[in-house]
Design a protein around this motif. Structure first.
Motif, mmCIF file in Angstrom:
data_model
loop_
_atom_site.group_PDB
_atom_site.id
_atom_site.type_symbol
_atom_site.label_atom_id
_atom_site.label_comp_id
_atom_site.label_asym_id
_atom_site.label_seq_id
_atom_site.Cartn_x
_atom_site.Cartn_y
_atom_site.Cartn_z
ATOM 1 N N GLN A 94 52.026 26.416 70.848
ATOM 2 C CA GLN A 94 51.305 27.163 71.877
ATOM 3 C C GLN A 94 50.999 28.587 71.404
ATOM 4 O OE1 GLN A 94 52.828 26.902 75.986
ATOM 5 N NE2 GLN A 94 54.182 25.271 75.286
ATOM 6 N N GLN A 97 48.246 28.519 68.861
ATOM 7 C CA GLN A 97 46.957 28.263 69.502
ATOM 8 C C GLN A 97 46.384 29.545 70.106
ATOM 9 O OE1 GLN A 97 46.157 24.576 71.909
ATOM 10 N NE2 GLN A 97 46.262 26.016 73.610
ATOM 11 N N GLN A 98 47.267 30.373 70.636
ATOM 12 C CA GLN A 98 46.832 31.630 71.250
ATOM 13 C C GLN A 98 46.761 32.776 70.247
ATOM 14 O OE1 GLN A 98 49.753 31.963 74.347
ATOM 15 N NE2 GLN A 98 48.789 30.400 75.609
ATOM 16 N N LEU A 271 48.164 22.086 75.143
ATOM 17 C CA LEU A 271 47.608 22.300 73.811
ATOM 18 C C LEU A 271 46.183 21.779 73.742
ATOM 19 C CD1 LEU A 271 50.615 21.124 71.605
ATOM 20 C CD2 LEU A 271 49.985 23.490 72.134
ATOM 21 N N SER A 272 45.379 22.396 72.901
ATOM 22 C CA SER A 272 44.055 21.856 72.621
ATOM 23 C C SER A 272 44.194 20.535 71.865
ATOM 24 C CB SER A 272 43.258 22.845 71.770
ATOM 25 O OG SER A 272 43.855 22.968 70.483
ATOM 26 N N MET A 275 45.232 21.341 68.302
ATOM 27 C CA MET A 275 46.617 21.768 68.105
ATOM 28 C C MET A 275 47.581 20.633 68.407
ATOM 29 S SD MET A 275 48.635 24.002 66.945
ATOM 30 C CE MET A 275 47.572 25.442 66.742
#
Length: 388
Positions: A94, A97-98, A271-272, A275
């Motif tokens: 996470q 991802q950010q 999550l995308s 990811m």
């Protein structure tokens, strides 16, 4: 060679080689088989959760939670052991991802000074000052630490002199290391992100997945419904009230909570798509005969398993039903496993408050999911005896 291995491991499940999944057995049949296996293994307590289609379809607990004979329940707090690493891996994904962290950047980029310049904090982290004459720490990245490719022993205190050291160059091979995850925790907490891992695990993982009786540290409200454990010799061990957040294994949880975690994890919640794929993508070949001892020699190339690799805090495998991933958790009185298959988003979670429950895992997972390809002998070693 390594790139070819990883490409084949990624593409083979897409080539139509996966066997069709059979229906999951009914809850009644699962309960009957779990209790039969538990009796055969002489385990005193065990809890099971099943996920199908990314949804929780069955949760149950069997046996006793303590030597007083009180029943184990689905909301009984149990020690997660190294399943903590899988949950921590999701948190790190996470953050990546950010763009809070970069999975492939040297940990040096997140620190205000060289790692060996930080004063030792022996009750929480290893003593990193001992790496002052070894610049290889700069090669470490969050990905390598989650891949168990740090080069460290499982824990520094297991070294003959108790001092942290590299046994191989970072990234060159797999070698299970809780110390690597503790270092990643250090980077997040003492480095430029300046994060509180315990708070983030609560907010980003436990709250997100609906896990009200899960924590990275002991909570007083756990005491009324708590599982002790049993060793291989059958002696009872009290639950350890852990007072420190440890990314490698301090989590307490319940089978209810772990059911929700497994379901959300296999669905890719939080999550995308990219990811989520990265979390369980085969990233580093696993080249040893078994997981422990952690620093054993690598097998000759011809004897290495091409279906086994490290993901971010999990082990990935490829079996008759296609790709899957899993994580185990173990101490002297606890045996846990969490197995997921990508096909139809199916998982089995088993928490055993008796380490003898581990002997049931291959048969129980196969009963629920069919032939999966989980590397049980690699996980537990060739001498491990399993019940059928």
């Amino acid at each position: 060679m390594c790139r070819v291995f990883l490409l084949l491991l990624t593409l083979l499940p897409l080539a139509g080689l996966a066997a069709p999944a059979l229906p999951v057995p009914t809850p009644e049949r699962i309960d009957a088989e779990a209790q039969r296996l538990m009796r055969a293994a002489h385990a005193r307590g065990m809890a099971v959760a099943v996920i199908d289609g990314g949804k929780v379809v069955h949760v149950a607990a069997y046996g006793e939670r303590n030597a007083a004979g009180e029943p184990l329940r689905t909301d009984t707090v149990m020690y997660a052991a190294s399943l903590t690493k899988m949950a921590f891996g999701h948190l790190v994904a996470q953050l990546a991802q950010q763009k809070v962290i970069d999975l492939d950047a040297s940990i040096a980029t997140a620190l205000d000074k060289p790692l060996p310049d930080y004063p030792a904090e022996p009750r929480k982290y290893a003593d990193y000052t001992v790496l002052a004459d070894d610049p290889r720490w700069r090669q470490l990245t969050p990905r390598l630490l989650l891949n168990h490719a740090s080069g460290f022993a499982n824990f520094a205190f297991l070294e003959p002199d108790g001092r942290l050291k590299f046994h191989f160059d970072p990234g060159s091979r797999y070698g299970y290391s809780g110390e690597g995850l503790i270092l990643l925790q250090f980077v997040l907490e003492r480095g430029r992100p300046g994060l509180d891992v315990g708070t983030l695990m609560q907010q980003r993982v436990f709250d997100r997945f609906g896990m009200p009786r899960t924590s990275m540290m002991w909570r007083n409200d756990f005491a009324g419904n708590l599982a002790d454990g049993w060793t291989q010799q059958g002696s009872a061990e009290p639950h350890d009230e852990r007072s420190r957040v440890r990314a490698a294994g301090s989590m307490d949880t319940t089978i209810n909570d772990m059911a929700h975690f497994a379901a959300g994890y296999v669905r890719g919640e939080g999550l995308s798509t990219a990811m989520r794929r990265e979390l369980v993508r085969p990233q580093l070949p696993i080249t040893t005969a078994s997981q422990f001892p952690t620093l054993q020699p690598e097998l000759p190339a011809a004897q290495q398993r091409s279906d086994l690799a490290a993901g971010l805090g999990v082990v990935t495998f490829r079996g008759p039903q296609g790709p899957g991933f899993y994580k185990g958790g173990h101490d002297d009185a606890v045996g846990n496993t969490l197995v997921c298959l990508e096909q139809r988003q199916r998982c089995v979670v088993v928490l055993g408050n008796d380490v003898r429950a581990e002997a049931t895992f291959p048969a129980l997972v196969a009963f629920v999911l069919g032939d999966t390809g989980v590397p049980w002998q690699w996980e537990y070693g060739a001498s491990k005896a399993f019940v059928k």
